[in-house]
Scaffold this active site. Structure first.
Site, PDB file in Angstrom:
ATOM      1  N   GLU A  35      29.491  68.738 -20.575  1.00 47.32           N
ATOM      2  CA  GLU A  35      28.255  68.579 -21.341  1.00 47.32           C
ATOM      3  C   GLU A  35      27.281  67.649 -20.631  1.00 47.32           C
ATOM      4  OE1 GLU A  35      29.624  67.358 -25.211  1.00 47.32           O
ATOM      5  OE2 GLU A  35      30.246  69.398 -25.731  1.00 47.32           O
ATOM      6  N   ARG A  93      34.614  71.137 -30.593  1.00 46.57           N
ATOM      7  CA  ARG A  93      34.725  70.426 -29.329  1.00 46.57           C
ATOM      8  C   ARG A  93      34.885  71.439 -28.210  1.00 46.57           C
ATOM      9  NH1 ARG A  93      33.096  66.587 -31.454  1.00 46.57           N
ATOM     10  NH2 ARG A  93      33.744  64.415 -31.320  1.00 46.57           N
ATOM     11  N   HIS A 131      25.528  69.852 -27.900  1.00 49.94           N
ATOM     12  CA  HIS A 131      26.359  68.990 -28.741  1.00 49.94           C
ATOM     13  C   HIS A 131      25.493  68.130 -29.660  1.00 49.94           C
ATOM     14  CE1 HIS A 131      30.600  67.007 -28.789  1.00 49.94           C
ATOM     15  NE2 HIS A 131      30.087  67.087 -30.007  1.00 49.94           N
TER      16      HIS A 131
END
Length: 353
Positions: free
Chosen positions: A276, A247, A295
């Site tokens: 992100e 993360r 991600h």
């Protein structure tokens, strides 16, 4: 329960594999509300106010904060019995607030573990073999030699895993196939169990000092936020590689940029970011020894299908009164059963999925 009564499950209109809706549809006593993710939508607030279960997107930058599970949303949702986060992470859920309200929270740990573990090695190999650098030069330059892009082998090196849960365990198994020595630091797992999962238990300091590659596989929480900062990067072996498919926020991006740009670290493979996607001008994206992805480690067809199925199945288990396998706040279970009895009634019983 009367014929007209339905257990109401709510999810937002963000993309999810169809298996989620299909799994819930097998139970005739379940009604699914697909509500708008627009933060100003009154209908969504009303759908959540009557919902017994909420499947919430786990991606913090995809979900408007208006629909994060926090004390305010819980207060607006008096019938809410349980929450299912759509991933291994649960950044969009205040688990403490749920616990205070008697609401169990589940994540989908392990559902996309194969995908994430594979992506870890995609990043590592891309950095060590200089895959992206080679691709760029072949497309834009003509006067260079193969030796200018010489990479290295990973066989015989040491990889250190910070966290050895579902994903870390699969990463350890893949690492063994590459001939790597595996170290692991995880304060939540016994030394005996870490060995059973394929790694040698060590302290975080030892892991940083001894590993050629350091890979993060832990959740983001109050204890892990910026756990890897300037001091930790300085403690890593000179010329080592940093990988994170965990993360954004666990590592300090400013400190990492300094460690990479100074030559202290050889490179980094990053799938997760504080914001992100990261802005194009993000300093880390300016470095040729950084391989970046958006991600997407767990965003494979198989991974997304497994996560969606797991979420639907755990919701059905909870509303049926069965304890789910990935309960994040087990201390709430007895209180949940009493709330379930009050809100749904004891007659609630679904057929197995």
């Amino acid at each position: 329960m009367t014929e007209s009564f339905k257990v109401r499950v709510c999810r937002l209109d963000l993309w999810i594999n169809p298996i989620f809706d299909e799994t819930l549809a097998r139970n005739p006593e379940v009604h699914l509300d697909v509500a708008s993710s627009d933060p100003s939508c009154t209908a969504t607030r009303e759908a959540l106010a009557s919902a017994h279960a909420y499947h919430v997107c786990a991606a913090k930058d995809d979900l408007p904060k208006r629909w994060w599970v926090n004390a305010d949303l819980i207060n607006e949702s008096p019938n809410l019995l349980c929450v299912s986060a759509g991933g291994a992470g649960y950044d969009t859920v205040d688990v403490d607030a749920c616990t205070k309200a008697g609401i169990p929270v589940v994540n989908q740990a392990g559902a996309n573990a194969h995908s994430v573990a594979e992506h870890t090695f995609a990043l590592l190999l891309a950095v060590i073999k200089r895959v992206v650098e080679s691709d760029r030069k072949l497309r834009t330059e003509s006067s260079f030699k193969r030796e200018d892009l010489m990479g290295d082998e990973i066989h015989g090196c040491t990889i250190g895993l910070v966290g050895i849960g579902e994903i870390g365990t699969r990463t350890a198994k893949i690492a063994a196939g590459f001939g790597l020595k595996v170290l692991a630091y995880d304060p939540n797992v016994s030394a005996e169990e870490i060995r059973a999962r394929g790694a040698e238990p060590v302290s975080l300091d030892t892991l940083l000092n001894k590993s050629d590659f350091v890979s993060l596989h832990c959740p983001l929480n109050a204890q892990t936020r910026h756990m890897i900062g300037a001091e930790q990067f300085e403690a890593m072996k000179p010329g080592s590689v940093f990988i994170s498919t965990a993360r954004g926020g666990i590592h300090d991006e400013v400190a990492l940029y300094k460690a990479l740009s100074s030559g202290r670290l050889r490179g980094a493979g990053l799938d997760v970011w504080e914001v992100e996607p990261p802005p194009h001008e993000a300093p880390l994206l300016s470095l040729s020894n950084v391989v970046a992805t958006f991600h997407t480690a767990g965003v494979s067809h198989g991974g997304r299908r497994n996560v969606a199925r797991s979420s639907a199945e755990q919701i059905l288990m909870m509303v049926d009164g069965a304890r789910p396998p990935h309960l994040l706040n087990p201390q709430v279970w007895e209180r949940f059963l009493k709330r379930r009895e009050q809100i749904l009634g004891l007659a609630t019983k679904f057929e197995p999925v």
